[in-house]
Design a protein around this motif. Structure first.
Motif, PDB file in Angstrom:
ATOM      1  N   TRP A  96       0.806  -1.224   0.000  1.00  0.00           N
ATOM      2  CA  TRP A  96       0.000   0.000   0.000  1.00  0.00           C
ATOM      3  C   TRP A  96       0.836   1.271   0.000  1.00  0.00           C
TER       4      TRP A  96
ATOM      5  N   ASP B 134      -0.340   5.434   9.761  1.00  0.00           N
ATOM      6  CA  ASP B 134      -1.137   4.215   9.876  1.00  0.00           C
ATOM      7  C   ASP B 134      -2.559   4.517  10.318  1.00  0.00           C
TER       8      ASP B 134
ATOM      9  N   ARG C 198      -4.048   1.983   3.216  1.00  0.00           N
ATOM     10  CA  ARG C 198      -3.972   1.433   4.558  1.00  0.00           C
ATOM     11  C   ARG C 198      -3.637   2.508   5.595  1.00  0.00           C
TER      12      ARG C 198
ATOM     13  N   THR D 169      -4.902  -5.140   6.949  1.00  0.00           N
ATOM     14  CA  THR D 169      -5.483  -4.085   6.125  1.00  0.00           C
ATOM     15  C   THR D 169      -6.698  -3.504   6.857  1.00  0.00           C
TER      16      THR D 169
END
Length: 296
Positions: A12, A153, A181, A271
């Motif tokens: 990602w 994140d 992600r 994910t």
């Protein structure tokens, strides 16, 4: 097929794959290139211990998009960086470094909650609001787009807008985050009104419950608020080294953000839809394979 080498970026975060001649766009010519094996975690027996036991958030980067964060507060600790949305010459907006302060308190409160749950997490502040209640939609869009592209994140969004003219742009950003992600954890509005982005399916939406345990949360089978976490009479950090008690969905969201940080710290290849599944399976009101609930 071999596992992805540890020194390569996760899928990602990579550049877009080149198009294969003779294959439709976004396709993969598996007769010429083997599919990449993806390092997933088995979810057959998810428990709280499996989900985050022994984790402290280390290795996970979280951006608090809010009013700023007072990095001097002992309940917050050091920040990775502190940014703000500023006006630039010509009338546009941009993200620039700024002092780690919070003139309103709201962002500091959220950051302190995240830190209390995931002490090892890396926190970055992005100021898009001014007094804890107001801010321009353009500032939110500029800041959120920057946070998504910066590779965080998790992004904590204890804010929302009722302006429908921002709905499409916000939804596009939420979808972009989902596929990169970068999971957006968004607080539900404190009033029974339609607002965004917490009503989008690509985010984790959170409303409050009135229990005192910071690690106790519930799955809500009647969305758009998907989870309930502690958010009533919460002791939160406040600028100037102070602590106050406050109530609101704003403070429920960072509880879930902190728990997500613990999960990703232990299972970094999850994910967004897998992480939502783990949250669901480990919630205090969902049943285990033995027909028991996780909570007491």
């Amino acid at each position: 097929m071999s596992l992805t080498p540890a020194n390569t970026p996760p899928p990602w975060r990579r550049e877009k794959r080149a198009h294969f001649p003779g294959v439709p766009a976004w396709g993969l010519a598996t007769t010429r290139q083997a599919p990449e094996r993806f390092q997933v975690s088995p979810l057959a027996e998810v428990t709280k211990e499996w989900a985050w036991g022994g984790a402290d958030g280390t290795g996970v980067r979280v951006c608090v998009v809010d009013t700023g964060v007072d990095a001097a507060h002992p309940r917050v600790g050091a920040l990775e960086r502190s940014f703000g949305v500023v006006s630039v010459e010509g009338g546009g907006l941009a993200v620039a470094s700024c002092d780690p302060v919070d003139p309103a308190g709201h962002g500091t409160a959220c950051a302190g909650v995240i830190r209390s749950i995931a002490p090892g997490v890396s926190l970055t502040s992005l100021r898009v609001l001014t007094d804890g209640k107001t801010g321009s939609g353009d500032a939110l869009m500029t800041g959120l787009a920057w946070a998504i592209d910066a590779g965080f994140d998790l992004v904590n969004l204890s804010l929302s807008t009722t302006r429908s003219d921002f709905r499409q742009s916000l939804q596009e950003l939420a979808d972009r985050a989902y596929f990169r992600r970068c999971l957006l954890v968004a607080a539900a509005h404190n009033m029974p009104v339609l607002s965004f982005p917490w009503t989008f399916s690509s985010v984790v939406s959170v409303a409050a419950h009135d229990e005192a345990d910071p690690m106790r949360y519930y799955y809500n089978p009647a969305p758009p608020a998907e989870f309930h976490a502690r958010g009533v009479k919460v002791s939160v950090a406040w600028p100037g080294g102070r602590e106050i008690r406050s109530t609101g969905n704003s403070f429920a969201a960072p509880h879930i953000t902190g728990i997500c940080a613990l999960i990703l710290s232990k299972h970094p290849w999850l994910t967004p839809f897998q992480l939502k599944t783990v949250l669901y399976l480990a919630a205090d009101n969902t049943t285990t394979q033995n027909g028991e609930v996780h909570g007491p």
